[in-house]
Motif scaffolding. Structure first.
Motif, PDB file in Angstrom:
ATOM      1  N   GLU A 103      84.201  -5.176 101.905  1.00 47.60           N
ATOM      2  CA  GLU A 103      83.993  -6.211 100.886  1.00 47.60           C
ATOM      3  C   GLU A 103      83.049  -5.737  99.767  1.00 47.60           C
ATOM      4  OE1 GLU A 103      82.696  -9.947 102.564  1.00 47.60           O
ATOM      5  OE2 GLU A 103      82.512 -10.886 100.586  1.00 47.60           O
ATOM      6  N   THR A 104      82.209  -4.751 100.070  1.00 46.55           N
ATOM      7  CA  THR A 104      81.257  -4.271  99.054  1.00 46.55           C
ATOM      8  C   THR A 104      81.975  -3.687  97.830  1.00 46.55           C
ATOM      9  OG1 THR A 104      81.095  -2.092 100.092  1.00 46.55           O
ATOM     10  CG2 THR A 104      79.475  -3.743 100.785  1.00 46.55           C
ATOM     11  N   MET A 105      83.257  -3.364  97.968  1.00 43.89           N
ATOM     12  CA  MET A 105      84.006  -2.822  96.820  1.00 43.89           C
ATOM     13  C   MET A 105      84.071  -3.812  95.658  1.00 43.89           C
ATOM     14  SD  MET A 105      88.042  -3.261  97.689  1.00 43.89           S
ATOM     15  CE  MET A 105      88.138  -2.524  99.293  1.00 43.89           C
ATOM     16  N   ILE A 161      87.298   9.343  98.079  1.00 41.18           N
ATOM     17  CA  ILE A 161      87.073   8.828  99.443  1.00 41.18           C
ATOM     18  C   ILE A 161      86.462   7.429  99.339  1.00 41.18           C
ATOM     19  CG2 ILE A 161      85.678   9.191 101.524  1.00 41.18           C
ATOM     20  CD1 ILE A 161      85.841  12.265 100.799  1.00 41.18           C
ATOM     21  N   GLY A 162      87.038   6.457 100.041  1.00 40.51           N
ATOM     22  CA  GLY A 162      86.527   5.079  99.945  1.00 40.51           C
ATOM     23  C   GLY A 162      86.750   4.549  98.543  1.00 40.51           C
ATOM     24  N   ALA A 163      87.999   4.626  98.085  1.00 43.58           N
ATOM     25  CA  ALA A 163      88.318   4.320  96.675  1.00 43.58           C
ATOM     26  C   ALA A 163      88.080   2.858  96.313  1.00 43.58           C
ATOM     27  CB  ALA A 163      89.771   4.690  96.384  1.00 43.58           C
ATOM     28  N   LEU A 207      91.686   7.551  99.374  1.00 44.63           N
ATOM     29  CA  LEU A 207      91.591   7.229 100.803  1.00 44.63           C
ATOM     30  C   LEU A 207      90.729   5.989 100.959  1.00 44.63           C
ATOM     31  CD1 LEU A 207      91.703   8.133 103.915  1.00 44.63           C
ATOM     32  CD2 LEU A 207      89.494   9.230 103.448  1.00 44.63           C
ATOM     33  N   ASP A 208      91.137   5.090 101.832  1.00 47.39           N
ATOM     34  CA  ASP A 208      90.238   3.993 102.216  1.00 47.39           C
ATOM     35  C   ASP A 208      90.724   3.414 103.546  1.00 47.39           C
ATOM     36  OD1 ASP A 208      88.264   1.924 102.223  1.00 47.39           O
ATOM     37  OD2 ASP A 208      88.234   1.986 100.029  1.00 47.39           O
ATOM     38  N   LEU A 209      89.867   2.606 104.154  1.00 46.44           N
ATOM     39  CA  LEU A 209      90.196   1.971 105.431  1.00 46.44           C
ATOM     40  C   LEU A 209      91.441   1.103 105.253  1.00 46.44           C
ATOM     41  CD1 LEU A 209      86.538   1.035 106.440  1.00 46.44           C
ATOM     42  CD2 LEU A 209      87.992   2.781 107.499  1.00 46.44           C
ATOM     43  N   ASP A 241      92.467  -2.029 105.726  1.00 50.21           N
ATOM     44  CA  ASP A 241      92.471  -3.323 105.013  1.00 50.21           C
ATOM     45  C   ASP A 241      92.142  -3.131 103.532  1.00 50.21           C
ATOM     46  OD1 ASP A 241      89.877  -2.657 105.811  1.00 50.21           O
ATOM     47  OD2 ASP A 241      89.241  -4.710 106.177  1.00 50.21           O
ATOM     48  N   SER A 242      91.242  -2.195 103.236  1.00 48.99           N
ATOM     49  CA  SER A 242      90.912  -1.921 101.832  1.00 48.99           C
ATOM     50  C   SER A 242      92.128  -1.353 101.111  1.00 48.99           C
ATOM     51  CB  SER A 242      89.782  -0.893 101.748  1.00 48.99           C
ATOM     52  OG  SER A 242      88.622  -1.404 102.334  1.00 48.99           O
ATOM     53  N   MET A 243      92.832  -0.438 101.773  1.00 48.15           N
ATOM     54  CA  MET A 243      93.983   0.210 101.132  1.00 48.15           C
ATOM     55  C   MET A 243      95.118  -0.793 100.931  1.00 48.15           C
ATOM     56  SD  MET A 243      95.000   2.759  99.571  1.00 48.15           S
ATOM     57  CE  MET A 243      93.731   3.999  99.736  1.00 48.15           C
ATOM     58  N   GLY A 278      93.060   5.178 106.067  1.00 49.27           N
ATOM     59  CA  GLY A 278      92.418   5.851 107.196  1.00 49.27           C
ATOM     60  C   GLY A 278      90.923   5.898 106.977  1.00 49.27           C
ATOM     61  N   SER A 279      90.239   6.415 108.006  1.00 50.24           N
ATOM     62  CA  SER A 279      88.781   6.548 107.881  1.00 50.24           C
ATOM     63  C   SER A 279      88.426   7.993 107.543  1.00 50.24           C
ATOM     64  CB  SER A 279      88.108   6.172 109.197  1.00 50.24           C
ATOM     65  OG  SER A 279      86.727   6.492 109.120  1.00 50.24           O
ATOM     66  N   VAL A 280      87.417   8.148 106.710  1.00 50.35           N
ATOM     67  CA  VAL A 280      86.959   9.492 106.347  1.00 50.35           C
ATOM     68  C   VAL A 280      86.466  10.261 107.574  1.00 50.35           C
ATOM     69  CG1 VAL A 280      84.579   8.729 105.816  1.00 50.35           C
ATOM     70  CG2 VAL A 280      85.534  10.719 104.634  1.00 50.35           C
ATOM     71  N   THR A 281      86.118   9.528 108.632  1.00 53.27           N
ATOM     72  CA  THR A 281      85.561  10.180 109.828  1.00 53.27           C
ATOM     73  C   THR A 281      86.650  10.714 110.755  1.00 53.27           C
ATOM     74  OG1 THR A 281      85.494   8.075 111.007  1.00 53.27           O
ATOM     75  CG2 THR A 281      83.521   8.696 109.781  1.00 53.27           C
ATOM     76  N   ALA A 337      82.855  10.527  96.828  1.00 51.37           N
ATOM     77  CA  ALA A 337      82.698   9.329  97.671  1.00 51.37           C
ATOM     78  C   ALA A 337      81.577   8.513  97.052  1.00 51.37           C
ATOM     79  CB  ALA A 337      82.370   9.727  99.106  1.00 51.37           C
ATOM     80  N   GLU A 338      81.944   7.554  96.231  1.00 55.65           N
ATOM     81  CA  GLU A 338      80.932   6.766  95.507  1.00 55.65           C
ATOM     82  C   GLU A 338      80.609   5.511  96.301  1.00 55.65           C
ATOM     83  OE1 GLU A 338      81.974   5.605  91.496  1.00 55.65           O
ATOM     84  OE2 GLU A 338      80.348   4.137  91.452  1.00 55.65           O
ATOM     85  N   ALA A 339      79.346   5.376  96.701  1.00 50.86           N
ATOM     86  CA  ALA A 339      78.877   4.179  97.430  1.00 50.86           C
ATOM     87  C   ALA A 339      79.660   3.963  98.719  1.00 50.86           C
ATOM     88  CB  ALA A 339      78.946   2.949  96.541  1.00 50.86           C
ATOM     89  N   VAL A 340      79.923   5.031  99.444  1.00 52.22           N
ATOM     90  CA  VAL A 340      80.720   4.958 100.674  1.00 52.22           C
ATOM     91  C   VAL A 340      79.914   5.462 101.875  1.00 52.22           C
ATOM     92  CG1 VAL A 340      82.841   5.747 101.819  1.00 52.22           C
ATOM     93  CG2 VAL A 340      82.834   5.348  99.341  1.00 52.22           C
TER      94      VAL A 340
END
Ligand SMILES: C[S@@+](CC[C@H](N)C(=O)[O-])C[C@H]1O[C@@H](n2cnc3c(N)ncnc32)[C@H](O)[C@@H]1O
Length: 270
Positions: A14-16, A88-90, A109-111, A113-115, A133-136, A155-158
């Motif tokens: 949600e922080t996006m 990453i974490g777009a 790339l993003d999780l 639900d975000s994607m 997917g997850s970056v991890t 990866a901005e703010a991720v």
């Protein structure tokens, strides 16, 4: 008016909406720091209480942060116009819309639900991939290899929202599979984590930064080399020159705020 789209996101996801709203608010100003018609369109089409962020200083900070990351990505694309930017974490970032030169490639790339939300507003093309997917988890790296090098990872703010071990693993994948690639990401110092519960922004979001980093050069032990590190109040000269005069004049005051001093935007190479 068409029906607004529901937002169903996990806490970190949600922080996006903060940087998205920051760019939309900025774009609507008479003298904006940046234009972003797509951010305005997305904000207008989501069923979400964005007004709760109004007046929050984090909005302008997020815009400035995005511009500093844009500065590094632009420099890379200037040298490698046909290279690939891996975002990453777009979230709902519009970096491709801002920087596309017609030849570069982009992997977002993003999780899941975000994607899923992102896919409602952006479409993949031959030059643009959208990966859930997850970056991890190493699965996303195959999608990167389908695009031409060299690569720039941003990866901005991720990563502050991802446990430290997961971040180290993710950097390890990049280091081992794409050696010599630039990687840009932000780090938050302990003072910022301590203060965060008092942030107006944090009161509106349940996600918290998970690990402190007082000195980004500590992360060289992950196999990185630090090339540049700056706060949001210290944009690169070219970025600073593009800011409206009134905003430029406020940078030195902004630089003194503790949460600004301990929050660093970093450019590394693997
Ligand atoms: C503050 S938002 C930033 C979004 C975007 N980078 C921007 O600047 O607008 C944080 C983003 O990190 C993503 N995220 C959190 N954990 C992640 C993970 N393990 N893998 C990939 N993305 C993740 C969230 O889904 C969210 O989109």
């Amino acid at each position: 008016m068409s029906e607004r789209r529901e937002v169903k996101l996990g806490p970190a996801q949600e922080t996006m909406l903060i940087p998205l709203y920051g760019r939309a608010v900025e774009a609507r100003k008479e003298q904006p720091m940046l234009s972003d018609a797509k951010a305005v369109e997305i904000v207008d089409s989501l069923d979400y209480d964005f007004a709760k962020f109004d007046g929050n200083r984090s909005l302008a900070g997020a815009v400035l942060r995005g511009m500093i990351f844009d500065g590094w990505v632009s420099e890379f694309l200037g040298e490698h116009p046909g290279g690939t930017v891996v975002e990453i974490g777009a979230g709902l970032n519009t970096r491709f819309e801002r920087l596309d030169n017609g030849a570069c490639h982009w992997v977002e790339l993003d999780l899941p639900d975000s994607m899923e939300l992102r896919r409602q507003f952006f479409e993949p093309t031959d030059r643009r991939a959208m990966v859930a997917g997850s970056v991890t988890d190493a699965d996303w790296l195959g999608a990167v290899r389908e695009h031409p090098g060299p690569y720039f990872f941003v990866a901005e703010a991720v990563l502050p929202y991802v446990p430290r071990e997961g971040c180290e693993a993710a950097i390890g994948f990049i280091r081992d599979q794409f050696p010599g690639s630039p990687v840009a990401f932000d780090t938050a110092g302990a003072a910022m984590l301590d203060r965060i519960d008092n942030h107006n922004e944090a009161k509106l979001m349940s996600a918290r930064f998970l690990w402190p980093c007082n000195d980004p050069s500590e992360l060289e032990s992950w196999g990185l080399r630090l090339l540049d590190s700056r706060t949001v109040a210290e944009p690169q000269p070219a970025v600073q020159a593009a800011l409206p005069l009134a905003f430029r004049a406020q940078l030195s005051a902004l630089a003194l705020a503790p949460q600004v001093r301990t929050y660093r935007l970093n450019l590394f190479t693997t």
